[in-house]
Design an enzyme around this catalytic site. Sequence first.
Site, PDB file in Angstrom:
ATOM      1  N   ARG A 109    -157.835  -5.885  -4.938  1.00 40.47           N
ATOM      2  CA  ARG A 109    -159.302  -5.899  -5.061  1.00 40.47           C
ATOM      3  C   ARG A 109    -159.745  -4.487  -5.451  1.00 40.47           C
ATOM      4  O   ARG A 109    -159.585  -3.540  -4.672  1.00 40.47           O
ATOM      5  CB  ARG A 109    -159.925  -6.326  -3.729  1.00 40.47           C
ATOM      6  CG  ARG A 109    -161.437  -6.430  -3.716  1.00 40.47           C
ATOM      7  CD  ARG A 109    -161.918  -6.934  -2.349  1.00 40.47           C
ATOM      8  NE  ARG A 109    -163.371  -7.028  -2.270  1.00 40.47           N
ATOM      9  CZ  ARG A 109    -164.173  -6.036  -1.895  1.00 40.47           C
ATOM     10  NH1 ARG A 109    -163.639  -4.858  -1.557  1.00 40.47           N
ATOM     11  NH2 ARG A 109    -165.474  -6.209  -1.857  1.00 40.47           N
ATOM     12  N   LYS A 156    -160.869   4.026  -1.414  1.00 40.81           N
ATOM     13  CA  LYS A 156    -161.154   4.114   0.016  1.00 40.81           C
ATOM     14  C   LYS A 156    -160.804   5.493   0.585  1.00 40.81           C
ATOM     15  O   LYS A 156    -160.109   6.299  -0.038  1.00 40.81           O
ATOM     16  CB  LYS A 156    -160.425   3.006   0.776  1.00 40.81           C
ATOM     17  CG  LYS A 156    -161.074   1.652   0.564  1.00 40.81           C
ATOM     18  CD  LYS A 156    -160.542   0.598   1.510  1.00 40.81           C
ATOM     19  CE  LYS A 156    -161.367  -0.682   1.394  1.00 40.81           C
ATOM     20  NZ  LYS A 156    -160.858  -1.769   2.256  1.00 40.81           N
TER      21      LYS A 156
END
Length: 404
Positions: A382, A347
Amino acid sequence: MIPYLSPINSVKNLESILKRLGADIRSLPYFEAKLKILAFHIPSVDYRAANALKQEMLSRGGDAIVHKDAIQGTIKTCDVLLLGTPGQYDSLIKKLEAMPYWGLETIRSGLATAFANVYVSAWSIPLTEGRILRLGPRPLVMGIINLTPDSFFSPSRISNIDECLKRAFQMQTEGMDILDLGAESTRPGSEPVPEETEKERILPVLRALRKNGFDLPISVDTNKASVAKAAIENGADIINDISAARLDPSMFDVISELDVPYICMHMKGTPKTMQENPHYDDVIGEIVSFFEERLEEASTRGINTSKIILDPGLGFGKTTNHNLAILKNLQAFKVLGRPLLIGHSNKSIIGKVLGGLETDDRIEGTLAITALCATEGVSIVRVHDVQKNIRVIKMIQAVKEISR
């Protein structure tokens, strides 16, 4: 000889130390209560209650941090940070039962719930056909496959069923615990796709996976109730909803009807707007309060909240500093008593912290956060790269579990 520090990282570690020192093993509960100081933050407390809490904690050997003007009563409310051992909190909670004034009864109730939840570290969540999703003590690895042409991390995009089957079984071989399928990109600035498009992308893949013997739990990333229902009916086990049922309020009705595990994520705004100057006065406190409200609403709507998993939503309506604060304060979410999922893989927080790295160059940052999650008791990570993250977790677990 100079003494050396001997960190006690778990009850198992404490038990091995007692045995090594030849101590009476029956003393384990006594020393367990002294393992560490717990700090509970209580917002907007009546100044009289704040002073009472400080005095009660001091009398037990603990303490409380309050506003400097609380003792004179020149302010009406202030935040309080309680500092104490488990034994001191247990005693305080019992004493507060006899102090039903200045809001102390509400504080006692909340503190008792938070104190009990802090020590919950393992969960068993039923799936279909008698299967059990067991969470704790190590993080489970959720592998990501995106059935979209525009997800932010291009290597996770898959365009056909055969490729999806190959990738899913490869990740299973690498040690993946849960597969997460998404058919709508929720990257910052993205537009929603029609529910029929989501179904067309995801349902054939679900059917093919189950037909070909893929037996791991499958999570479907959707915020649409009709997609969630169809996914479960076609082989999915878990619904992963970035909106916590706020984009489609009927989601809670579907989850209640199907009685399936539900990942409830915090997001400020929508994917299209969430990164437009997000602001919080207290990012951790506001997310905890959000989850508390969502859990209460879910319970009211007939959902079995023991099947809910919480995700604070890194990157969903947060700045880099907000994301870092969440990672620094992962323990804060333990007061809710539910397992925690962290979705951090590749991210933008990693790119920004490490000097502007592009999405395909963020693996080291991803692994660093996975290691942090493994040490902080996170239940699920995740990620895109299953094998590398599995190796990090195994290494951390080996260190945590060594007896000395």
